[in-house]
Motif scaffolding. Structure first.
Motif: not given
Lengths: 287, 253, 297
Positions: A176-177, A182, B53, B55, B81, B83-84, B86-87, B91, B110, B113-114, B166, C3
């Motif tokens: 989920l990023g 986190q 993604n 993983m 990045d 993280i970006e 996967r956002r 999956m 989701g 955490i954003f 998300v 961010r």
């Protein structure tokens, strides 16, 4: 085939089985005798005035107030220091550290620290906290010493609890990023927490009975006032007990037994909490 | 078939330790279509989808070469990045893996955490995602119930809703039905067919009927090679590669 | 994107903080070794290493000072030896019983009860050794002194028993079933399987638990401080008062020895001796355990 050797073998087996059973039970018998002996010696002495009096030269007037308060101070601070430090160290080693020679070394180091005699921690505390940092023979010196003593246990218990969390939970979070932190803070740690708490309480229940390291840093054996800040001198239950045991008069031995009953009760309560937490934890989470 | 894709994969090679698991894979994945990846177990299809993604970053010893671009950006470049990525590229996994929390908190996670804290926005997102995942009617009364009490099929739809919440561009499915019964499977398949309106879908499956039912394009992997990649209909009726034909007619695998 | 970069800084800081906490364990080790070495080196400026190892007497607190660690080492070894005489046979037998004979229910009840033994504060054992076991033994052995090595040794053995038992049992439990089944199929009794198959197969694991137990025994402080006296002497007689390394450290700590004096440094020299022994034993135990793991991977 004759019957001889077979029945002889069976006989040996039976004899061995009974011997082994006896060996297993010896420890339990010993434990029961110990508890009964102490109850006989000390139960009559446990009273409200015993709990609320300061130590005294006259055994029948002496009490454990300063010892109980000292124990609560030291344990409270020890919990305050050791829990966050141990959990953070455990998280780093389990989740962040790259598996390699260095991590392996740290692991061996922690295993060895867990095996260092507690009196050596006392010498460490004496050298660093009491002398070098000049914290004197204070509550805080005692708490810091006990913190270092139980840190390896908390680190190990944290790592084991983290290891038990299925990878799929982390995967779900990363997908989920979420960042590593986190994921740890919001998903992994809450699930691991009951296990970590159980281990921490068990570690603290070990610390509460520790005598030697606190004697080494110079905790007092006779103290007729209560600590008012963390920089004050203190005594704790096991030290008070030790002090009474080493006196020749019978009355002090009775006091020691009574103090032991209180000490064992405290340990018992802490262990029960730990067992309860573990039990709840096992029932609640099913994957 | 060059460009025009959401993903274009060029000469992708991947290794677990010394094991060479993907060999020179080229593929283009089209937006708003369902792309299915099939092949016998151990053929590299799951590894492939997990490259999309990043993983696989989580697996020690994993290494890859080649290029994967998503919307024109190389997702393995140093500036990218994970993280970006996967956002934007969600999956859903083989085994339903809801968090041991309430249904609501599973989906809100989701967004939280954003940095989304607004209760109304979260409520709305939860409802919309659950509706899109065809789970709303079943759970709307019990949003604060623990997600682990749901059935396997419901859990998997919850995981889909969680991925949707998300607002990703792509959803990757890694054998999403392998732990589910046929009825639950049918529901997920329906859902995937609907999802392609809004999302690009890539699905790994070892169930060939499933690939035939839900996908527009199909890739057939064999021992780390992409043996064939084409329109699904063509793969299942007139495959160009003998291996593909043997596999889909059930001669091995 | 802003961010994200803020997030990255946070993540980095957190990692740093966690790293500092983790490195505390290394610092602890460095601290222990550093303090011990520092004070021990100071100690050896005044006392020759030769005297330390060979002088039969240890009397740093008397006017006629002698600094022979051997009498403390001897007392320590004597008590540890008695403890092992208790803990090893009982621990091994109970491990065999729990792993090979006992029902699951029995194990479930008895194992946690045995663990309690390990959780009892050592000062309690000291009390018990001095005020219950010694008087009891004095009935059987008329020559037994009020402070002696025997009673604390026995009590310490019982305290260590659960550790020996549970670590040995883990090792026996890890012995593959097919090895045991092979012997059972030949008509062996449980006793034969235990003695001829399980124990030999688990030997390095069992030895590892013994070595760890010895390390625990020589580091144990309160039982011996309370019940074995304060008279360092080079003897193997378990009936007379002795003093262990740990008890000596406590003895000095209870007094008002000012820091920087030779008396003060003796406890670090004694502590260093203790540390070296326990470290060697711990490493040996670790090595044996690793070897055992290698065998049954």
């Amino acid at each position: 085939m004759t019957k001889g050797p077979l029945s002889r073998n069976k006989l040996i087996d039976r004899v061995f089985k009974i011997t082994a059973l006896v060996a297993t039970v010896v420890g339990l018998v010993f434990l029961s005798v110990l508890i009964i002996d102490i109850l006989i010696d000390g139960l009559g002495r446990v009273s409200w005035s015993f709990l609320t009096s300061f130590p005294s030269r006259r055994p029948e007037r002496a009490g454990i107030l300063s010892a109980i308060v000292g124990t609560l101070w030291v344990m409270g601070l020890t919990a305050l220091f050791s829990f966050p430090l141990g959990v953070c160290a455990g998280i780093y080693l389990e989740e962040y550290a790259k598996k390699g020679v260095l991590t392996k070394l740290v692991e061996i180091n922690i295993a060895n620290l867990a095996g260092v005699p507690s009196i050596i921690y006392g010498l460490l505390g004496l050298g660093i906290f009491v002398r070098t940092l000049a914290l004197e023979r204070s509550v805080i010196s005692g708490a810091l010493t006990l913190t270092l003593l139980i840190l390896p246990i908390i680190i190990t218990t944290t790592r084991e609890s983290l290891k038990a969390i299925p990878f799929s939970i982390r995967e779900a979070s990363y997908a989920l990023g979420a960042t590593l932190w986190q994921t740890i803070l919001r998903q992994v740690l809450p699930v691991a927490m009951p296990g970590i708490l159980t281990g921490t309480i068990l570690a603290l229940s070990r610390a509460i009975g520790e005598t030697a390291p606190l004697i080494a840093i110079g905790a007092l054996t006779y103290i007729a006032f209560l600590p008012e800040s963390v920089f004050d001198p203190f005594t704790v239950l096991p030290i008070q007990t030790f002090n009474w045991v080493s006196r020749p008069q019978k009355g002090f031995a009775t006091n020691a037994a009574a103090a032991i009953i209180v000490l064992l009760l405290l340990t018992l309560i802490m262990n029960s909490i730990a067992i309860y937490l573990r039990h709840r934890f096992q029932r609640r989470i099913k994957w | 078939m060059v460009d025009e894709g959401v993903f274009s994969i060029l000469k992708l090679n991947a290794w677990y330790g010394k094991k060479h698991v993907l060999k020179e894979v080229d593929m283009t994945i089209r937006a708003n279509h369902v792309t299915a990846l099939i092949g016998p177990s151990g053929c590299g299809k799951s590894t492939f989808i997990r490259c999309l993604n990043r993983m696989n970053d989580l697996i020690p010893d994993f290494r890859l070469t080649g290029e994967i671009t998503h919307e024109g950006m190389d997702i393995y470049s140093p500036e990218a990045d994970p993280i970006e990525i996967r956002r934007r590229i969600g999956m859903v996994f083989q085994k339903p893996n809801p968090f041991p929390k309430s249904i609501y908190n599973n989906i809100a996670y989701g967004l939280r955490i954003f940095g989304v804290k607004d209760k109304k926005r979260l409520d709305k997102a939860v409802e919309e995602s659950l509706k899109k995942a065809a789970l709303w009617e079943e759970v709307k009364e019990n949003l604060h119930q623990n997600a682990l009490t749901l059935s396997g099929g419901q859990q998997q739809r919850l995981c889909i809703a969680r991925a949707i919440a998300v607002n990703p561009e792509v959803i990757l499915f890694d054998e999403p039905c392998s732990a589910l019964d046929p009825i639950a499977t049918a529901k997920i398949e329906d859902l995937i067919a609907k999802l392609k309106k809004d999302y690009t879908v890539v699905i790994v499956t070892h169930n060939m009927q499933q690939a035939a039912r839900v996908s527009d394009f199909t890739g057939f992997f064999m021992l780390g090679d992409l043996a064939e990649f084409d329109v699904t209909e063509k793969i299942f009726t007139t495959p160009a590669n003998k291996l593909t034909e043997d596999y889909i007619t059930g001669r091995f695998g | 994107m802003d961010r994200r970069s803020r997030q990255r800084i946070t993540e980095g800081c957190i990692k740093g903080i966690l790293f500092i906490c983790a490195s505390l364990s290394i610092l602890t080790t460095i601290g222990i070794i550093g303090i011990l070495i520092f004070e021990t080196v100071e100690f050896f400026r005044e006392v020759s290493f030769f005297e330390f190892l060979t002088d039969p007497q240890w009397t740093p607190l008397f006017v006629d000072k002698h600094f022979g660690i051997m009498s403390l080492v001897c007392g320590t070894a004597l008590v540890a030896f008695i403890a092992m005489l208790v803990a090893i046979p009982l621990g091994l037998l109970s491990a065999v019983y729990l792993s090979e004979y006992a029902s699951a229910r029995f194990r479930e009840v008895v194992k946690p009860l045995l663990e309690i033994l390990a959780g009892v504060p050592t000062v309690v054992y000291g009390y018990f050794a001095l005020l219950f076991v010694t008087p009891l033994l004095q009935v059987l052995i008329p020559g037994l002194a009020g402070f002696n090595a025997l009673a604390p040794g026995i009590v310490m053995g019982i305290m260590i028993l659960p550790m020996v038992s549970s670590l040995s049992e883990d090792a026996m439990y890890a012995v593959p079933m097919d090895l045991k089944e092979g012997a059972y199929a030949l008509g062996a009794t449980r006793f034969q399987v235990a003695v001829k198959v399980v124990i030999p197969a688990a030997l390095s694991g069992i030895m590892s638990s013994f070595v760890l137990a010895v390390s625990r025994a020589i580091g144990e402080t309160m039982i011996v401080t309370i019940a074995s006296g304060q008279q360092p002497r080079l003897t193997l007689n378990p009936l007379v008062p002795i003093e262990t390394i740990t008890a000596y450290i406590v003895q000095v700590s209870l007094g008002d020895t000012p820091s920087g004096t030779l008396e003060y440094r003796t406890i670090f020299a004694a502590g260093m001796t203790l540390f070296v022994f326990t470290l060697a034993l711990n490493l040996m135990s670790h090595w044996l355990k690793e070897r055992f793991r290698e065998e049954y991977r």
